[in-house]
Design an enzyme around this catalytic site. Structure first.
Site, short mmCIF file in Angstrom:
data_model
loop_
_atom_site.label_atom_id
_atom_site.label_comp_id
_atom_site.label_asym_id
_atom_site.label_seq_id
_atom_site.Cartn_x
_atom_site.Cartn_y
_atom_site.Cartn_z
N HIS A 128 20.89 3.50 5.12
CA HIS A 128 19.60 3.76 4.48
C HIS A 128 19.16 5.20 4.65
CE1 HIS A 128 17.87 0.17 2.73
NE2 HIS A 128 18.26 -0.56 3.76
N ASP A 175 17.49 -8.45 2.25
CA ASP A 175 17.09 -7.26 1.50
C ASP A 175 16.93 -7.55 0.02
OD1 ASP A 175 16.83 -5.46 3.54
OD2 ASP A 175 18.84 -4.61 3.33
N TYR A 208 3.94 1.78 -4.30
CA TYR A 208 4.79 2.97 -4.19
C TYR A 208 6.25 2.52 -4.08
CZ TYR A 208 6.35 7.64 -3.04
OH TYR A 208 6.97 8.87 -3.09
N GLN A 259 22.25 -1.03 7.64
CA GLN A 259 20.97 -0.35 7.85
C GLN A 259 21.15 1.13 8.10
OE1 GLN A 259 18.01 -2.11 7.20
NE2 GLN A 259 19.76 -3.30 6.47
N HIS A 313 -34.50 -10.40 14.02
CA HIS A 313 -33.53 -11.48 13.86
C HIS A 313 -34.16 -12.81 14.27
CE1 HIS A 313 -30.58 -8.27 13.58
NE2 HIS A 313 -29.57 -9.14 13.46
N GLU A 366 -30.99 -10.36 23.02
CA GLU A 366 -30.39 -9.10 22.63
C GLU A 366 -31.43 -8.05 22.24
OE1 GLU A 366 -27.46 -9.79 19.60
OE2 GLU A 366 -25.98 -10.53 21.04
N GLN A 403 1.07 13.23 -3.16
CA GLN A 403 0.18 13.39 -4.31
C GLN A 403 0.00 12.09 -5.08
OE1 GLN A 403 3.05 14.96 -3.82
NE2 GLN A 403 4.31 15.04 -5.68
N GLU A 452 12.83 -4.80 13.45
CA GLU A 452 12.50 -5.14 12.07
C GLU A 452 13.38 -6.29 11.60
OE1 GLU A 452 12.45 -2.92 7.68
OE2 GLU A 452 13.62 -2.09 9.34
N HIS A 453 14.69 -6.15 11.76
CA HIS A 453 15.66 -7.18 11.40
C HIS A 453 16.43 -7.61 12.65
CE1 HIS A 453 15.47 -4.41 7.80
NE2 HIS A 453 15.12 -5.55 7.25
N ASN A 466 8.86 8.20 2.30
CA ASN A 466 9.30 9.11 3.35
C ASN A 466 8.15 9.43 4.31
OD1 ASN A 466 7.70 11.02 2.05
ND2 ASN A 466 9.43 12.05 1.07
N SER A 479 14.34 2.26 8.77
CA SER A 479 14.84 0.89 8.90
C SER A 479 15.58 0.70 10.22
CB SER A 479 15.76 0.56 7.73
OG SER A 479 16.10 -0.81 7.73
#
Length: 429
Positions: free
Chosen positions: A262, A361, A130, A259, A420, A415, A191, A327-328, A214, A237
């Site tokens: 973004h 990046d 994506y 950042q 087994h 068990e 979708q 994250e960064h 998103n 971000s």
């Protein structure tokens, strides 16, 4: 206004916790809306994807025009500025070189009991990628997601990208051409995630879906997990910059805004031990915002989610870093390695004053798909292993079974699983 915290204040802990717990990028009723979209796509296939594309992206799609053609991809590549194309190719080479070094080796050995044991690595068969296509175009996302998959040996990569009013940014298609993606669909949103997960008349189902989007895309990935694998639930971000007074305030202001621009839900945080320097950075942020093309987005992000944290000494920063688990993380200090050694939780760390996050990046090499929203405490950035699976194997013969088989029989009986036990004991003779 951005939040200002001082580690010396009596109310610091409560204020810091509030900063950590503030939710960003969430919208009410997203899950219900996404659930309905996914159910439609699962039941109606192309028909549902076409209807939602008409509603959300504002153009008329058909099963015949859903896929981007080879000539369209080549034409987009030809339309890109040659210097930009050269930069994309440089980035692709650097990213590929870094990720080739991650390729795992199998394990195959015989232990002291005589059993052959090991692990075998194999690539996933089909992966869906994506790529966002909304407020900005991200060819770098194509490179960062596709190259580790290619290096892992994934044989089929299917890319989906929203096409508002039917248009896809040529840079995105050029990046796809560089990495060799020739299966591209002009669909986006929940979708598109549904089409990749369940399959339609036009889009064959994949085994895993990767790539950011998103809140609707994130919710869709969460809901299809189990039917397919996913990389992670990527939130807005974030960047944490630890800087001393020896930095240029303009540099640090730009790093924070890199950042913030973004998304209005992005977060930028500065930790420093120098109050005068903090004031300079705050002033330079306001000055820089006046000239940024995305100043409205960056300004709202900074005002709503930005923060400046004062600490008595930068040695006090590491515990705060680990609680934020950014994250960064930029360590713009005299001895970044010393502070880096104290850090446990971060997606990617940028060492020294000349290592701005923006390098990561685009073309430094490591992946820019990184854990957000404090998930660096338990997860890692995207890499080659995310596109592979491991299969363990066990090979016993009669002598080795005699060594460990009796213990297996005892454990199975303990068990209460007597079949087994029987399956082993019959072979023991």
């Amino acid at each position: 206004m951005a939040t200002r915290l001082d580690n010396n204040d009596s109310g610091f802990e409560d204020a810091f916790v509030r900063l950590l717990e503030t939710k960003r990028g969430t919208e009410p009723d997203v899950d219900d809306a996404v659930r309905a979209i996914l159910a439609d796509v699962r039941e109606k296939g192309d028909e549902a994807v076409i209807a939602y594309t008409r509603e959300f992206d504002g153009f008329e799609l058909s099963s015949e025009t859903m896929a981007v053609t080879g000539p369209e991809i080549e034409a987009a590549k030809e339309a890109v500025d040659p210097d930009v194309l050269e930069s994309l190719e440089l980035a692709a080479g650097r990213i590929a070189d870094f990720h080739r070094r991650q390729a795992p080796e199998g394990i195959d050995y015989t232990d002291e009991a005589g059993l052959r044991l090991g692990l075998r690595w194999r690539p996933l068969a089909a992966v869906g990628l994506y790529v966002p296509g909304g407020t900005a175009a991200y060819p770098s996302t194509v490179l960062m997601n596709a190259l580790p998959a290619k290096i892992a040996g994934v044989s089929r990569l299917a890319m989906v990208v929203p096409a508002p009013k039917g248009e896809i940014n040529p840079l995105v298609l050029a990046a796809a051409a560089i990495v060799g993606i020739d299966e591209i669909y002009r669909i986006g949103g929940a979708q598109a995630v549904g089409a990749l997960a369940f399959g339609t008349e036009t889009v064959a189902a994949v085994d895993k879906i990767v790539g950011p989007g998103n809140v609707y895309v994130a919710a869709a990935k969460r809901q299809v997990f189990g039917t397919v694998g996913i990389d992670m639930i990527a939130g807005p971000s974030e960047i944490l910059v630890v800087a001393d007074g020896g930095n240029d305030a303009d540099w640090i202001a730009a790093d924070l805004l890199s950042q913030a621009e973004h998304d209005i839900s992005a977060q930028a945080i500065l930790i420093t031990d120098d109050e005068d320097f903090a004031e300079k950075v705050l002033a330079r942020i306001q000055a820089a915002l006046r000239s940024l093309p995305r100043k409205d987005i960056a300004g709202e992000s900074w005002d709503r989610h930005g923060a400046v944290i004062l600490v008595p000494d930068l040695t006090d920063a590491a515990p705060l870093i680990d609680r934020i688990a950014p994250e960064h993380l930029e360590l713009a200090v005299d001895d970044p390695d010393a502070l880096f050694a104290e850090v446990e939780h971060a997606g990617c760390v940028f060492l020294g004053r000349y290592s701005p996050e923006a390098l990561g990046d685009y073309l430094a090499g490591p992946n820019h798909v990184l854990p957000t929203d404090r998930s660096a405490r338990f997860s890692s950035g995207l890499g080659v292993l995310d596109f592979m699976k491991r299969t363990s194997f066990i090979g016993a013969d009669q002598p080795s079974l005699q060594v460990i088989g009796p213990a297996a029989v005892r454990l199975a009986r303990a068990e209460g699983l007597h079949a087994h036990a029987l399956s082993v004991s019959l072979r023991l003779g």
